[in-house]
Design an enzyme around this catalytic site. Structure first.
Site: not given
Length: 608
Positions: A101, A162
């Site tokens: 990610c 994130h």
């Protein structure tokens, strides 16, 4: 209106007949064609827009390329994504820069390999682990949001970030989306975790937590042994010794349990701009809130150019799915979650249509990387399917972890129902939308992405990418070379993960495959494949089976050397110090450590 202005573009057929003319829309230079000859391709004329289009980027989380109907799945229903592909351009070689990610999203936002910004890890911590870490997207990086903001766009991010939050204090928000060019943010600054759902495990911390509990039990056993020894006279020590050991044991337990024991409160939070609205977030209404905010942003900004980045929480574990979609697919909870995400895509596209923005909006859909094969709960598969491609999430260079769906739609400006079989990258979004917005790429740094618009419009035949470099953390695992004159698509693997169990195709005993150390195999010479002939990377080529073997390897090694000369030392955002939980950096709705709030209870809306 003068004829020279009205007949802005025309096209000639093979026989020299006039096939069509294009009349300018009020908001587009060349959009609608009036077919004069009756020929079926009379409207195949595309031009550069003279106004700034709206841009809607939709990015799935952990979605496998094999999970979508238009990419070959005939059992999971994705009618809205499939329709998007029918109305636009589908990419078959769309490549994520990382198979996990945080670094993949860094590359997407900046158009640069994450190693250039220090967002590629040289240790086991390959993503942001805490909201209260100090690492994150450096403030000197220029995101596409910042570029478009400078061009007069209203920029919004709804969903997952994130990329870090704070640097030095709990409210400096140095890594926050609003410090990286976004005018509006609603979503989670971290990532969706099993811990965010009550009574679920704490991945990705499970293995580490198991060790911590084991060490805690050893310490407790040692204290108990010393105490009993003192009581029965086995040890001639004062009571200060077991008391001191008990204090050390308590401090050890408190030091790790204060962070890992409250993951749901520390990491599972929902924010609107700089304010926390839910801590912890309530997953049963998160989907409706994310959809509400995305649609509201479109409606609120319909009269001016906007960039909306919808960063879905789907289809990351724990795969929380609303009741209306549970049990509807043929693939359990994962299939249900994919179908719910497809519905969300449809709702967002419907909102664009209802506001009359369809012909002036570039819509894009992709995934940040491939599906996680190791995501399982007993015999139930919780990760995605990567089709014919080997490997998955976290696996360096194997195709299954980095080849992702990619779809563009812009009616009148891009051809419909078109398949583009050329190497492209998530990094290409940056220069592409910068070009469409009339912006200029930063001149003080290397931008690795390429402007895709001429390729999407079929004005050029080949991708501008010659070489692509596939990292696992900061370790170069593989390189691909698109040899345009021959049509070959070479891929060389210098390092590959060791699957567990052997030949299982994934690292089921480890959760994610490692990037270095004893968990990988180094290949000299590298494993070589021609993806144009062997897309599944099933049979490595050799000097005996491929006459060009040594020449190809030599050319790729030269490209690697040239690439490495462009890298400069930068602070490592994924260092152990930057990754660890720091209580003074913890975002808190309340007075730390009493972090709890629910500001959404009266504003949540039902899903349509």
């Amino acid at each position: 209106m003068e004829t020279s202005e009205s007949l802005s573009t025309f096209r000639w057929g093979k026989e020299g007949r006039w096939r069509g003319i294009c009349l300018p829309f009020p908001r587009l230079f060349t959009v609608t064609c009036l077919a004069l000859s009756g020929l079926p391709n009379a409207c195949g004329v595309f031009a550069i827009p003279d106004i700034k289009p709206n841009i809607v980027l939709m990015l799935a989380d952990d979605l496998g390329i094999g999970d979508i109907g238009c990419y070959g799945n005939n059992t999971i229903r994705t009618p809205n994504i499939d329709q998007l592909a029918k109305e636009g351009v589908k990419l078959t070689q769309h490549i994520a820069t990382a198979s996990i990610c945080t670094p993949s999203r860094t590359a997407f936002l900046t158009g640069r390999y994450p190693i250039r910004s220090g967002m590629a890890s040289s240790n086991v911590f390959r993503t942001m682990y805490w909201n209260a870490g100090s690492g994150g997207l450096p403030v000197n990086e220029t995101t596409f949001a910042k570029v478009l903001h400078q061009q007069g766009y209203t920029t919004g991010l709804v969903g997952k970030w994130h990329q870090g939050v704070n640097c030095d204090s709990a409210k400096d928000h140095c890594h926050h989306p609003l410090n990286h060019g976004f005018d509006y943010f609603y979503g989670i600054p971290f990532s969706l975790l099993n811990s965010c759902q009550e009574n679920k495990g704490s991945e990705p911390y499970v293995a580490f937590l198991t060790k911590l509990w084991f060490y805690t039990q050893l310490v407790a056993l040692a204290i108990l042994t010393v105490t009993i020894g003192k009581l029965i006279g086995l040890f001639s020590i004062t009571w200060k010794t077991p008391l001191f050991l008990a204090l050390l044991g308590f401090l050890f337990f408190a030091s790790w349990y204060s962070s890992y024991g409250f993951v749901r409160y520390w990491n599972c939070i929902l924010m609107r701009n700089h304010d926390i609205t839910e801590q912890p977030m309530k997953l049963e209404r998160t989907t409706s809130l994310i959809l509400r905010e995305a649609v509201s942003f479109i409606r609120s900004n319909k009269h001016r150019p906007f960039l909306l980045f919808v960063s879905f929480l789907h289809v990351h574990t724990p795969l929380f799915t609303t009741e209306r979609f549970i049990g509807k697919s043929q693939h359990g909870i994962y299939g249900d979650n994919v179908e719910e995400m497809d519905w969300l895509v449809g709702q967002i596209l419907d909102a664009i249509d209802k506001e009359g923005l369809r012909n002036n909006t570039l819509a894009y859909f992709a995934s940040d990387h491939g599906g996680q094969l190791e995501a399982q709960e007993g015999s139930i598969q919780l990760g995605g399917w990567n089709g014919i491609y080997k490997g998955g999430k976290g696996m360096g260079g194997w195709e299954g972890g980095i080849r992702v769906p990619g779809i563009f739609r812009w009616p009148g400006m891009l051809p419909a129902n078109t398949v583009l079989d050329e190497p492209t990258s998530l990094m290409d979004i940056y220069p592409t939308i910068t070009h469409l917005a009339g912006g200029i790429l930063p001149q003080d740094r290397i931008i690795d992405g390429k402007n895709l618009f001429p390729l999407l419009q079929q004005k050029i035949k080949h991708s501008e990418h010659d070489f692509m470099f596939h990292y696992c953390g900061s370790y170069l695992h593989a390189v691909r070379w698109h040899q345009k004159d021959t049509g070959a698509l070479w891929k060389a693997h210098y390092v590959t993960p060791i699957f567990h169990p052997k030949d299982a195709g994934a690292c089921y005993g480890k959760g994610l495959c490692p990037c270095y150390g004893e968990g990988v195999t180094h290949h000299d010479p590298p494993l070589l494949f021609d993806l144009s002939r062997d897309p599944s990377e099933a049979v490595p080529l050799s000097a005996q089976t491929e006459p060009m073997f040594h020449a190809v390897i030599k050319q790729m090694e030269k490209a690697v050397e040239e690439h490495r000369r462009t890298l400069t030392p930068v602070p490592q955002q994924m260092s152990f110090f930057n990754i660890i939980w720091k209580p003074w950096l913890q975002p808190c709705c309340g007075t730390f450590p009493l972090c709890w709030c629910d500001k959404e209870s009266t504003s949540s809306v039902p899903m349509g």
